[in-house]
Design a protein around this motif. Structure first.
Motif, mmCIF file in Angstrom:
data_model
loop_
_atom_site.group_PDB
_atom_site.id
_atom_site.type_symbol
_atom_site.label_atom_id
_atom_site.label_comp_id
_atom_site.label_asym_id
_atom_site.label_seq_id
_atom_site.Cartn_x
_atom_site.Cartn_y
_atom_site.Cartn_z
ATOM 1 N N ASP A 203 -7.528 1.886 2.854
ATOM 2 C CA ASP A 203 -6.337 1.385 2.597
ATOM 3 C C ASP A 203 -5.470 1.784 4.143
ATOM 4 N N LYS A 204 -5.857 2.450 4.882
ATOM 5 C CA LYS A 204 -4.861 2.485 6.169
ATOM 6 C C LYS A 204 -5.425 1.386 7.067
ATOM 7 N N MET A 205 -6.834 1.162 7.092
ATOM 8 C CA MET A 205 -7.458 0.123 7.911
ATOM 9 C C MET A 205 -6.872 -1.278 7.274
ATOM 10 N N ARG A 206 -6.771 -1.359 6.379
ATOM 11 C CA ARG A 206 -6.372 -2.486 5.759
ATOM 12 C C ARG A 206 -4.813 -2.852 5.949
ATOM 13 N N LYS A 207 -4.043 -1.885 5.964
ATOM 14 C CA LYS A 207 -2.613 -1.792 6.171
ATOM 15 C C LYS A 207 -2.329 -2.172 7.930
ATOM 16 N N LEU A 208 -3.233 -1.687 8.683
ATOM 17 C CA LEU A 208 -3.127 -1.772 10.128
ATOM 18 C C LEU A 208 -3.661 -3.008 10.351
ATOM 19 N N ALA A 209 -4.469 -3.557 9.433
ATOM 20 C CA ALA A 209 -5.037 -5.104 9.763
ATOM 21 C C ALA A 209 -3.983 -6.294 9.143
ATOM 22 N N SER A 210 -3.271 -5.644 8.169
ATOM 23 C CA SER A 210 -2.329 -6.592 7.579
ATOM 24 C C SER A 210 -3.006 -7.536 6.735
ATOM 25 N N ASP A 211 -4.196 -7.236 6.236
ATOM 26 C CA ASP A 211 -4.966 -7.925 5.312
ATOM 27 C C ASP A 211 -5.555 -6.969 4.220
ATOM 28 N N LYS A 212 -5.135 -7.387 2.917
ATOM 29 C CA LYS A 212 -5.528 -6.462 1.956
ATOM 30 C C LYS A 212 -7.077 -6.639 1.543
ATOM 31 N N THR A 213 -7.733 -7.454 2.176
ATOM 32 C CA THR A 213 -9.215 -7.717 2.099
ATOM 33 C C THR A 213 -10.136 -7.330 3.184
ATOM 34 N N ALA A 214 -9.377 -6.838 4.285
ATOM 35 C CA ALA A 214 -10.326 -6.895 5.510
ATOM 36 C C ALA A 214 -11.330 -5.844 5.295
ATOM 37 N N LEU A 215 -12.685 -6.292 5.926
ATOM 38 C CA LEU A 215 -13.579 -5.320 5.882
ATOM 39 C C LEU A 215 -14.130 -4.755 7.283
ATOM 40 N N PRO A 216 -14.687 -3.779 7.258
ATOM 41 C CA PRO A 216 -15.114 -3.303 8.709
ATOM 42 C C PRO A 216 -16.213 -4.063 9.360
ATOM 43 N N PRO A 217 -16.250 -4.040 10.699
ATOM 44 C CA PRO A 217 -15.611 -3.174 11.480
ATOM 45 C C PRO A 217 -14.178 -3.840 11.776
ATOM 46 N N GLN A 218 -13.274 -2.739 11.958
ATOM 47 C CA GLN A 218 -11.749 -3.103 12.524
ATOM 48 C C GLN A 218 -11.559 -2.106 13.625
ATOM 49 N N ILE A 219 -10.595 -2.529 14.525
ATOM 50 C CA ILE A 219 -10.565 -1.596 15.626
ATOM 51 C C ILE A 219 -8.998 -1.561 15.768
ATOM 52 N N CYS A 220 -8.491 -0.431 15.995
ATOM 53 C CA CYS A 220 -7.354 0.013 16.172
ATOM 54 C C CYS A 220 -7.125 1.070 17.092
ATOM 55 N N ASN A 221 -5.892 0.932 18.056
ATOM 56 C CA ASN A 221 -5.534 1.788 19.206
ATOM 57 C C ASN A 221 -4.105 2.556 18.694
ATOM 58 N N GLY A 222 -4.294 3.920 18.063
ATOM 59 C CA GLY A 222 -3.204 4.465 17.605
ATOM 60 C C GLY A 222 -3.172 3.580 16.122
ATOM 61 N N ASP A 223 -1.675 3.192 16.195
ATOM 62 C CA ASP A 223 -1.440 2.350 15.007
ATOM 63 C C ASP A 223 -1.105 0.952 15.272
#
Length: 91
Positions: free
Chosen positions: A47-67
């Motif tokens: 849920d956090k990954m999808r929130k950070l990506a602003s995409d309710k259906t985002a799939l990994p891999p996703q990359i973030c730096n902090g928030d």
């Protein structure tokens, strides 16, 4: 800030596994510190990954730096090919 790579250890997708491994390999080869977050272990992490990506259906891999959301594999790959990895990672 801490660089985070959201991934899944239980994906049935060969494409996803190869993308994840390429990200890990490139970051490791450049001695870039990051943490791996396996979204298959916690729905909160997914849920956090999808929130950070602003995409309710985002799939990994996703990359973030902090928030701050950096991008997905396609954006990472483009940054590597263009020699702009540091900019992409907001490092």
């Amino acid at each position: 800030m801490t660089l985070t790579v959201y991934y899944s250890s239980v994906s049935g997708s060969t494409k996803m596994k190869k993308e994840q491994e390429r990200i890990f390999s490139i970051l490791d080869s450049k001695n870039i510190y990051y943490i791996r977050v396996d979204i298959s272990q916690s729905s909160d992490d997914k849920d956090k990954m999808r929130k950070l990506a602003s995409d309710k259906t985002a799939l990994p891999p996703q990359i973030c730096n902090g928030d701050s959301y950096c991008g997905d594999y396609a954006a990472f790959d483009t940054a590597v090919e263009n020699g702009q990895l540091t900019t992409f990672l907001q490092a």
